[in-house]
Design a protein around this motif. Sequence first.
Motif, PDB file in Angstrom:
ATOM      1  N   LYS A  81       0.835  -1.205   0.000  1.00 10.59           N
ATOM      2  CA  LYS A  81       0.000   0.000   0.000  1.00 10.59           C
ATOM      3  C   LYS A  81       0.869   1.254   0.000  1.00 10.59           C
ATOM      4  CE  LYS A  81      -1.524   1.734   3.802  1.00 10.59           C
ATOM      5  NZ  LYS A  81      -2.230   2.007   5.086  1.00 10.59           N
ATOM      6  N   GLY A  82       1.863   1.283   0.915  1.00  7.89           N
ATOM      7  CA  GLY A  82       2.750   2.428   0.977  1.00  7.89           C
ATOM      8  C   GLY A  82       3.599   2.576  -0.284  1.00  7.89           C
ATOM      9  N   PHE A  83       4.039   1.429  -0.838  1.00  7.92           N
ATOM     10  CA  PHE A  83       4.845   1.475  -2.057  1.00  7.92           C
ATOM     11  C   PHE A  83       4.051   2.080  -3.217  1.00  7.92           C
ATOM     12  CE2 PHE A  83       5.497  -0.663  -6.149  1.00  7.92           C
ATOM     13  CZ  PHE A  83       6.771  -0.198  -6.463  1.00  7.92           C
ATOM     14  N   PHE A  84       2.798   1.672  -3.357  1.00 10.54           N
ATOM     15  CA  PHE A  84       1.988   2.170  -4.462  1.00 10.54           C
ATOM     16  C   PHE A  84       1.764   3.673  -4.333  1.00 10.54           C
ATOM     17  CE2 PHE A  84      -2.157   2.914  -6.564  1.00 10.54           C
ATOM     18  CZ  PHE A  84      -1.837   2.457  -7.840  1.00 10.54           C
ATOM     19  N   ARG A  85       1.531   4.139  -3.109  1.00 12.91           N
ATOM     20  CA  ARG A  85       1.327   5.578  -2.906  1.00 12.91           C
ATOM     21  C   ARG A  85       2.584   6.355  -3.290  1.00 12.91           C
ATOM     22  NH1 ARG A  85       0.561   5.630   2.199  1.00 12.91           N
ATOM     23  NH2 ARG A  85      -1.723   5.668   2.284  1.00 12.91           N
ATOM     24  N   ARG A  86       3.740   5.857  -2.872  1.00 12.81           N
ATOM     25  CA  ARG A  86       4.995   6.546  -3.195  1.00 12.81           C
ATOM     26  C   ARG A  86       5.281   6.514  -4.704  1.00 12.81           C
ATOM     27  NH1 ARG A  86       6.435   3.573   1.389  1.00 12.81           N
ATOM     28  NH2 ARG A  86       7.496   2.003   0.087  1.00 12.81           N
ATOM     29  N   ALA A  87       4.949   5.372  -5.326  1.00 10.60           N
ATOM     30  CA  ALA A  87       5.212   5.242  -6.762  1.00 10.60           C
ATOM     31  C   ALA A  87       4.358   6.210  -7.575  1.00 10.60           C
ATOM     32  CB  ALA A  87       4.956   3.795  -7.203  1.00 10.60           C
ATOM     33  N   ILE A  88       3.114   6.417  -7.148  1.00  9.91           N
ATOM     34  CA  ILE A  88       2.224   7.331  -7.856  1.00  9.91           C
ATOM     35  C   ILE A  88       2.747   8.768  -7.758  1.00  9.91           C
ATOM     36  CG2 ILE A  88      -0.081   8.370  -7.810  1.00  9.91           C
ATOM     37  CD1 ILE A  88       0.026   5.621  -9.132  1.00  9.91           C
ATOM     38  N   LYS A  89       3.288   9.120  -6.594  1.00 12.19           N
ATOM     39  CA  LYS A  89       3.763  10.487  -6.396  1.00 12.19           C
ATOM     40  C   LYS A  89       5.175  10.690  -6.955  1.00 12.19           C
ATOM     41  CE  LYS A  89       0.929  11.101  -2.252  1.00 12.19           C
ATOM     42  NZ  LYS A  89       0.932  11.370  -0.806  1.00 12.19           N
ATOM     43  N   ARG A  90       5.807   9.626  -7.410  1.00 11.28           N
ATOM     44  CA  ARG A  90       7.164   9.717  -7.942  1.00 11.28           C
ATOM     45  C   ARG A  90       7.156  10.460  -9.281  1.00 11.28           C
ATOM     46  NH1 ARG A  90      12.019   6.658  -7.460  1.00 11.28           N
ATOM     47  NH2 ARG A  90      13.162   6.508  -9.447  1.00 11.28           N
ATOM     48  N   SER A  91       8.096  11.347  -9.453  1.00  8.81           N
ATOM     49  CA  SER A  91       8.130  12.155 -10.684  1.00  8.81           C
ATOM     50  C   SER A  91       8.627  11.357 -11.893  1.00  8.81           C
ATOM     51  CB  SER A  91       9.022  13.386 -10.464  1.00  8.81           C
ATOM     52  OG  SER A  91      10.338  12.992 -10.088  1.00  8.81           O
ATOM     53  N   THR A  92       9.553  10.413 -11.688  1.00 16.15           N
ATOM     54  CA  THR A  92      10.079   9.597 -12.812  1.00 16.15           C
ATOM     55  C   THR A  92       9.661   8.144 -12.619  1.00 16.15           C
ATOM     56  OG1 THR A  92      12.159   9.227 -11.613  1.00 16.15           O
ATOM     57  CG2 THR A  92      12.074  11.106 -13.122  1.00 16.15           C
ATOM     58  N   PRO A  93       9.334   7.425 -13.692  1.00 18.61           N
ATOM     59  CA  PRO A  93       8.896   6.028 -13.566  1.00 18.61           C
ATOM     60  C   PRO A  93      10.056   5.098 -13.216  1.00 18.61           C
ATOM     61  CG  PRO A  93       9.071   6.633 -15.872  1.00 18.61           C
ATOM     62  CD  PRO A  93       9.317   7.886 -15.093  1.00 18.61           C
ATOM     63  N   HIS A  94       9.702   3.952 -12.579  1.00 21.98           N
ATOM     64  CA  HIS A  94      10.703   2.940 -12.251  1.00 21.98           C
ATOM     65  C   HIS A  94      11.111   2.187 -13.521  1.00 21.98           C
ATOM     66  CE1 HIS A  94      10.322   3.497  -7.936  1.00 21.98           C
ATOM     67  NE2 HIS A  94       8.997   3.387  -8.035  1.00 21.98           N
ATOM     68  N   GLN A  95      12.359   1.675 -13.537  1.00 22.75           N
ATOM     69  CA  GLN A  95      12.883   0.907 -14.670  1.00 22.75           C
ATOM     70  C   GLN A  95      13.280  -0.489 -14.196  1.00 22.75           C
ATOM     71  OE1 GLN A  95      12.897   1.933 -17.823  1.00 22.75           O
ATOM     72  NE2 GLN A  95      12.093   3.982 -17.247  1.00 22.75           N
ATOM     73  N   CYS A  96      12.831  -1.516 -14.946  1.00 24.87           N
ATOM     74  CA  CYS A  96      13.181  -2.896 -14.612  1.00 24.87           C
ATOM     75  C   CYS A  96      14.561  -3.229 -15.210  1.00 24.87           C
ATOM     76  CB  CYS A  96      12.141  -3.861 -15.160  1.00 24.87           C
ATOM     77  SG  CYS A  96      12.566  -5.604 -14.881  1.00 24.87           S
ATOM     78  N   PRO A  97      15.527  -3.740 -14.432  1.00 20.58           N
ATOM     79  CA  PRO A  97      16.869  -4.070 -14.950  1.00 20.58           C
ATOM     80  C   PRO A  97      16.889  -5.390 -15.692  1.00 20.58           C
ATOM     81  CG  PRO A  97      16.770  -4.538 -12.616  1.00 20.58           C
ATOM     82  CD  PRO A  97      15.441  -3.927 -12.980  1.00 20.58           C
ATOM     83  N   PHE A  98      15.774  -6.084 -15.677  1.00 20.90           N
ATOM     84  CA  PHE A  98      15.730  -7.401 -16.313  1.00 20.90           C
ATOM     85  C   PHE A  98      14.783  -7.377 -17.521  1.00 20.90           C
ATOM     86  CE2 PHE A  98      16.615  -7.944 -11.751  1.00 20.90           C
ATOM     87  CZ  PHE A  98      17.916  -8.414 -11.837  1.00 20.90           C
ATOM     88  N   LEU A  99      13.846  -8.313 -17.591  1.00 20.13           N
ATOM     89  CA  LEU A  99      12.974  -8.438 -18.763  1.00 20.13           C
ATOM     90  C   LEU A  99      11.537  -8.008 -18.466  1.00 20.13           C
ATOM     91  CD1 LEU A  99      14.265 -11.893 -20.031  1.00 20.13           C
ATOM     92  CD2 LEU A  99      14.936  -9.621 -20.845  1.00 20.13           C
ATOM     93  N   LYS A 100      11.350  -7.274 -17.390  1.00 22.05           N
ATOM     94  CA  LYS A 100      10.025  -6.817 -16.958  1.00 22.05           C
ATOM     95  C   LYS A 100       9.083  -7.992 -16.685  1.00 22.05           C
ATOM     96  CE  LYS A 100      10.236  -2.425 -19.460  1.00 22.05           C
ATOM     97  NZ  LYS A 100       9.544  -1.526 -20.434  1.00 22.05           N
ATOM     98  N   LYS A 101       9.668  -9.111 -16.242  1.00 24.33           N
ATOM     99  CA  LYS A 101       8.867 -10.298 -15.933  1.00 24.33           C
ATOM    100  C   LYS A 101       9.246 -10.864 -14.562  1.00 24.33           C
ATOM    101  CE  LYS A 101       8.174 -11.669 -20.753  1.00 24.33           C
ATOM    102  NZ  LYS A 101       8.335 -12.780 -21.745  1.00 24.33           N
ATOM    103  N   CYS A 102       9.684  -9.980 -13.693  1.00 27.19           N
ATOM    104  CA  CYS A 102      10.109 -10.426 -12.361  1.00 27.19           C
ATOM    105  C   CYS A 102       8.925 -10.941 -11.561  1.00 27.19           C
ATOM    106  CB  CYS A 102      10.777  -9.276 -11.615  1.00 27.19           C
ATOM    107  SG  CYS A 102      12.224  -8.602 -12.447  1.00 27.19           S
ATOM    108  N   ILE A 103       9.141 -12.029 -10.838  1.00 31.45           N
ATOM    109  CA  ILE A 103       8.122 -12.591  -9.943  1.00 31.45           C
ATOM    110  C   ILE A 103       8.271 -11.921  -8.577  1.00 31.45           C
ATOM    111  CG2 ILE A 103       7.273 -14.666  -8.823  1.00 31.45           C
ATOM    112  CD1 ILE A 103       8.334 -16.254 -11.207  1.00 31.45           C
ATOM    113  N   ILE A 104       7.209 -11.274  -8.134  1.00 37.04           N
ATOM    114  CA  ILE A 104       7.249 -10.509  -6.885  1.00 37.04           C
ATOM    115  C   ILE A 104       6.775 -11.378  -5.729  1.00 37.04           C
ATOM    116  CG2 ILE A 104       6.476  -8.419  -5.704  1.00 37.04           C
ATOM    117  CD1 ILE A 104       8.238  -7.950  -8.174  1.00 37.04           C
ATOM    118  N   THR A 105       7.620 -11.523  -4.714  1.00 41.32           N
ATOM    119  CA  THR A 105       7.271 -12.257  -3.499  1.00 41.32           C
ATOM    120  C   THR A 105       7.545 -11.374  -2.281  1.00 41.32           C
ATOM    121  OG1 THR A 105       9.473 -13.206  -3.214  1.00 41.32           O
ATOM    122  CG2 THR A 105       7.930 -14.417  -4.624  1.00 41.32           C
TER     123      THR A 105
END
Length: 427
Positions: free
Chosen positions: A52-76
């Motif tokens: 929840k906190g991560f999503f709020r911070r990501a929305i307010k972030r001025s620049t988008p996040h970049q995936c260093p891999f293939l944008k298919k990371c499994i989130i645990t």
Amino acid sequence: MNNINTQIQPFCQAFTIEDDEESEDEESKCCGVCGDQAKGYHFNALTCEGCKGFFRRAIKRSTPHQCPFLKKCIITKNNRRSCQACRFQKCQAIGMRKEMVMSEEKVLERRIKIKKRKMRAVSSQLSVQQEKMIEELLMAHRKTFDLDFSRFTGFRPMDRTIAPTSDLDQYMNDPLYITGFSAAAAEEMSYDFLLPSLSSSSSSSSSPSLYLYHDKEQSKESDEKIKFFTSLPHFSDLATYMIHDIIRFSKSLQVFRSLNMEDQITLLKGATFEIMQLRFNMVFNARTCMWDCGPISYYKDDVVRAGFQSVLVDTVVKFHQTLRNLGLQEEEYVIAQGISLFSPDRPGVQQRDLIDQQQESLALALKTYIDSKRSGPEKHLLFPKVLACLTEMRTMTEEYSKQVLQIQDIQPDDISPLIMEVISKDS
């Protein structure tokens, strides 16, 4: 053996079903992003506090996040911090909506509202100073007011032998009553007078007979003055008894004692009748419309027999019904007495600011007491209703003083000097 299996099988099936339901329930509480334990729905999706906190911070972030891999990371739960881009993508995939994230202004506004609610919750609790104020009023009241009227002794008995209320009202509208006259002056007039028959029964339920007084010579032979209001001596004693207790009540209060003597007298003159009515209301029976003062009960006809006109008596009864139906507690009664006593708008008051401050403190204490001790929706209207009753008593006090002066002109010996001192205009 088959019978045993037949009996055990349903139990096993039921146990298996319960296990499955419990598993489903546990799964439903998992965060849709990382699988951690979810605390509830956030931004339209079931997530943990971390996501929840991560999503709020990501929305307010001025620049988008970049995936260093293939944008298919499994989130645990363990690796959710490794790739913020894929974690954010997973948030969106499960239905989290960016438009539901509040702006900084909205967050600040919400915090202010929460703070105000907390402040209101704190303000609805009596402060230590307010508790001491109420305790002082309670102690003074209990020392100076006896609900059983056991200290009211040595009074003149009340004679209920008098004309019915309608006849008495007709008499009291006579011009002679309005102008006022003494018994001695009445003997010099050629009018006939309605007098109670002394030989009739004193029972309140009987209809006493009346006779016309014609013989002036016979009246001169009597040493006693004519008694028009047969319950006046008793009510004068009762009022005097109540006034003494109200003076003691006022003198028991530290703030009152700190005032100069002129203001003490002024406040007492203005509030005595009002405090008296508040105390009488504590023994008023709204069902029977009677004041149950220990061994003696009074009803409105007794007040009329004391010489008061129905314009006041009916108003007083209605007032007592209204106030009694509020169901005030003892603490609320005594605070109301204090509010009435410390009235800065009494004519001639000198220490107005100090008295005004005390009345304001008492009014706030009454409101806080109601807010903290009462429950139910009716409590929100109780405070203004009590204040309305206190205001109504002002009008009643003026009419009471006016009628006492009229009664005193007719039957002066039966009204105590203390009563006359209270209603007098001079300080």
